[in-house]
Design a protein around this motif. Sequence first.
Motif, mmCIF file in Angstrom:
data_model
loop_
_atom_site.group_PDB
_atom_site.id
_atom_site.type_symbol
_atom_site.label_atom_id
_atom_site.label_comp_id
_atom_site.label_asym_id
_atom_site.label_seq_id
_atom_site.Cartn_x
_atom_site.Cartn_y
_atom_site.Cartn_z
ATOM 1 N N ASP A 53 47.315 -44.610 -21.480
ATOM 2 C CA ASP A 53 47.846 -43.272 -21.194
ATOM 3 C C ASP A 53 48.611 -42.727 -22.397
ATOM 4 O O ASP A 53 48.506 -41.541 -22.733
ATOM 5 C CB ASP A 53 48.756 -43.342 -19.966
ATOM 6 N N ASP A 54 49.390 -43.571 -23.073
ATOM 7 C CA ASP A 54 50.144 -43.123 -24.245
ATOM 8 C C ASP A 54 49.228 -42.721 -25.394
ATOM 9 O O ASP A 54 49.510 -41.747 -26.119
ATOM 10 C CB ASP A 54 51.094 -44.230 -24.719
ATOM 11 N N LEU A 55 48.123 -43.441 -25.558
ATOM 12 C CA LEU A 55 47.260 -43.200 -26.712
ATOM 13 C C LEU A 55 46.227 -42.110 -26.465
ATOM 14 O O LEU A 55 45.883 -41.363 -27.387
ATOM 15 C CB LEU A 55 46.550 -44.499 -27.107
ATOM 16 N N GLY A 56 45.714 -42.016 -25.241
ATOM 17 C CA GLY A 56 44.663 -41.041 -25.010
ATOM 18 C C GLY A 56 44.777 -40.264 -23.728
ATOM 19 O O GLY A 56 44.145 -39.220 -23.576
ATOM 20 N N GLY A 57 45.549 -40.768 -22.778
ATOM 21 C CA GLY A 57 45.703 -40.072 -21.507
ATOM 22 C C GLY A 57 44.896 -40.710 -20.398
ATOM 23 O O GLY A 57 43.725 -41.065 -20.589
ATOM 24 N N VAL A 58 45.521 -40.874 -19.241
ATOM 25 C CA VAL A 58 44.873 -41.401 -18.047
ATOM 26 C C VAL A 58 45.075 -40.381 -16.939
ATOM 27 O O VAL A 58 46.201 -39.910 -16.719
ATOM 28 C CB VAL A 58 45.462 -42.767 -17.633
ATOM 29 N N GLY A 59 44.024 -40.030 -16.236
ATOM 30 C CA GLY A 59 44.117 -39.061 -15.155
ATOM 31 C C GLY A 59 44.970 -39.573 -14.005
ATOM 32 O O GLY A 59 45.137 -40.788 -13.823
ATOM 33 N N PRO A 60 45.504 -38.664 -13.197
ATOM 34 C CA PRO A 60 46.370 -39.079 -12.077
ATOM 35 C C PRO A 60 45.670 -40.027 -11.113
ATOM 36 O O PRO A 60 46.274 -40.993 -10.639
ATOM 37 C CB PRO A 60 46.739 -37.749 -11.404
ATOM 38 N N ARG A 61 44.404 -39.781 -10.799
ATOM 39 C CA ARG A 61 43.699 -40.638 -9.857
ATOM 40 C C ARG A 61 43.470 -42.029 -10.428
ATOM 41 O O ARG A 61 43.616 -43.041 -9.729
ATOM 42 C CB ARG A 61 42.373 -39.993 -9.462
ATOM 43 N N ALA A 62 43.104 -42.088 -11.703
ATOM 44 C CA ALA A 62 42.886 -43.391 -12.338
ATOM 45 C C ALA A 62 44.193 -44.175 -12.410
ATOM 46 O O ALA A 62 44.220 -45.392 -12.163
ATOM 47 C CB ALA A 62 42.299 -43.198 -13.732
ATOM 48 N N LYS A 63 45.289 -43.481 -12.726
ATOM 49 C CA LYS A 63 46.584 -44.159 -12.786
ATOM 50 C C LYS A 63 46.990 -44.663 -11.403
ATOM 51 O O LYS A 63 47.501 -45.783 -11.258
ATOM 52 C CB LYS A 63 47.646 -43.213 -13.342
ATOM 53 N N LEU A 64 46.759 -43.844 -10.388
ATOM 54 C CA LEU A 64 47.076 -44.258 -9.022
ATOM 55 C C LEU A 64 46.260 -45.478 -8.615
ATOM 56 O O LEU A 64 46.777 -46.400 -7.961
ATOM 57 C CB LEU A 64 46.811 -43.096 -8.063
ATOM 58 N N ALA A 65 44.993 -45.521 -9.024
ATOM 59 C CA ALA A 65 44.143 -46.670 -8.705
ATOM 60 C C ALA A 65 44.664 -47.934 -9.388
ATOM 61 O O ALA A 65 44.692 -49.022 -8.783
ATOM 62 C CB ALA A 65 42.705 -46.384 -9.128
ATOM 63 N N CYS A 66 45.098 -47.812 -10.634
ATOM 64 C CA CYS A 66 45.629 -48.968 -11.351
ATOM 65 C C CYS A 66 46.942 -49.447 -10.736
ATOM 66 O O CYS A 66 47.192 -50.660 -10.629
ATOM 67 C CB CYS A 66 45.825 -48.621 -12.825
ATOM 68 N N GLN A 67 47.789 -48.525 -10.323
ATOM 69 C CA GLN A 67 49.037 -48.911 -9.673
ATOM 70 C C GLN A 67 48.766 -49.601 -8.341
ATOM 71 O O GLN A 67 49.435 -50.577 -7.989
ATOM 72 C CB GLN A 67 49.909 -47.677 -9.467
ATOM 73 N N THR A 68 47.758 -49.108 -7.611
ATOM 74 C CA THR A 68 47.382 -49.761 -6.357
ATOM 75 C C THR A 68 46.855 -51.165 -6.619
ATOM 76 O O THR A 68 47.163 -52.115 -5.872
ATOM 77 C CB THR A 68 46.322 -48.923 -5.626
ATOM 78 N N ALA A 69 46.088 -51.322 -7.683
ATOM 79 C CA ALA A 69 45.576 -52.646 -8.042
ATOM 80 C C ALA A 69 46.716 -53.593 -8.409
ATOM 81 O O ALA A 69 46.674 -54.788 -8.082
ATOM 82 C CB ALA A 69 44.587 -52.521 -9.203
ATOM 83 N N ALA A 70 47.747 -53.079 -9.081
ATOM 84 C CA ALA A 70 48.902 -53.924 -9.413
ATOM 85 C C ALA A 70 49.608 -54.384 -8.141
ATOM 86 O O ALA A 70 50.014 -55.550 -8.025
ATOM 87 C CB ALA A 70 49.866 -53.148 -10.305
#
Length: 646
Positions: A99-116
């Motif tokens: 996200d810092d280097l190129g950007g992550v969309g809200p849905r993709a970030k939410l999916a990664c947080q759910t995976a964590a």
Amino acid sequence: MLAFAAAAAAGLAAAAGLTPAVRTLARARGWVARPRQDRWHQRPTALLGGIAIFVSLALVVTLALASGLAGASWNAGPARLLAGLGAAATLMFLTGMVDDLGGVGPRAKLACQTAAGAALVAAGLVYPVTPSPAANALLTVVWVLVLTNAVNLLDNMDGVSAGVSGVGALVLGVLFARRGDATAAVVSLSLAGTLAGYLIYNRSPASIFMGDCGSLLLGALLAGLGAAYSQGAPRHSLAAFAVPVLVALVPVFDTALVSFTRTRARYSLAQGGRDHVAHRLVSMGFSERRTAGLLYAAAALAGGVALLVDADPAGLGAWLAGAIGAVLMVLGAYLSGLYEYSPDKANSTGLRVRLLAGLVSRPRLLEAGMDALLFAAAYSGAYLLRYDGVLPAGHAGLLRATLGVAVVAKAAAFAVAGVYRSVWHRPGMSDLHRIARATLLGELFTVAAVVFLFRSSEFSRSVFVIDAVLTALLALGARASFRSMELVRGALTASGRPALVYGVGRRGELVLRELAGNPRLELQAVGLVDDDPDKRGRWVHGLPVLGGAEQLPALIRANRAEVVLLGTGKLPPERLARVQEACRQAGARLVRLEVRVEPVRPAANSAPWRVPAGAGPHPALRSPSPRQAHEAPAVLHPEPTLIDVA
């Protein structure tokens, strides 16, 4: 304990050494945060400080475990703890870095947080706060989502997110060490030391930011360590739920406040902004460093309460946790008014947004909610005071059974007495009398309801007396706290020409109130002058009575006063002449503050407004002639005016 201290010191040394290297790399590669209108920083600043935090922590924990630092007293699940924490933290670190280097969309970030969150659940790190395992697993995932975003949002001012997270990690380390969980204690204290080393470069003025790779990492670590704590707490107990929340109270409160105020203004929760708790404290007049210190102190206070809840989850710790909730409600109500959103820039629409905005925009519901927390604190505090903090078994059960009844009874009494018809945070004497009557009525309702519903139980009559006193004190204190915070804000942001107020009577108090609440006058009261010797050395509205008219020239020079305001209308001509001469000698301007009621001309195409005959003795309020009514109908819009005293 020496081993734990060594882990913290190693984390500090590692971060202090790695952070400058990451900063140099970020600057060389152009990984910097540029100033933006919705961001706080004013100059390009290196990003990716989270790399130094992640690498330092991983290095220190690996070395500590490899050297057997925590191996002698491992509990049954150190591998499960490390696997769950490692998976969740690494996933959040990588997500944030992308996200810092190129950007992550809200849905993709939410999916990664759910995976964590799912990684923690798979490792068995689940908050056991309900009887249902499925509900506990879902609650764990939701908590990871909340905390990763909360810590991310808290990273809005130099040193705030890292310092608050470091305090939380330190508290968790103490909790784990006290329990004997060496593995979790090493991880927590290593994280606290790592953040202390990183803060050397992140405190104001920061030379590096952690970025999302750091804030998401910290959120995942605090969530995972909180779940590890809850695993060892009594199942379904207050400690299992309250301690992780208290450890992360500052980021959770910041997110709750921003969500509430933005929802009310129909602003998007996903956009950046300068409406966080830290920004509002700066608007009160605190410097950036002092703001960070205040938030560290708040995190430490919440951590101290967490330690008490861990030691005494059914007594003093529980009461303090509830009291903190009441305090935060009142503080949030005050801070919510320190930032104004532009209605024309509202960017959230739809039926759901309109319904939520309508719900949170009902002040009476919010006021009743704040009072309900105060009623609960008063009732439970009365039991604790009556029994010196240790409730007998029978009375502990009675408190749990009757708490809700007491809160409802008092809320009904306050509503019947008309308390919520006045403005909550601006009480007058009539409101104080109304609250006193409502308190007595509420206690009568409480006694009647409790005795009727639980007539077979043994009651302590002194509990109800203490409860009434605490209810009145908390209700009045909460309302008066708004005025106290306004005084603090006024003292910190005071500006304008220094002025002395001559006269400490009724008009003098009105002058002081007007100066404090009307910045357009551009005057700051620095002291009071009065000829009554009994008032010398006393304080009025936070200002000292310095002396009388005979000392006025010296007082003007000593306080560098440019203006002297007459706060009295009973000044004899000879004394007025003496005051004028003193001001002339000291080079100060002598003025009088007046509130005028004047007629104004009507706006174009507006019908004339007539005042009914006999409306008042003032000429501007008398019924005008048809011609006067057309030319200059009277309206009441008094504006304080400074008038030179001839």
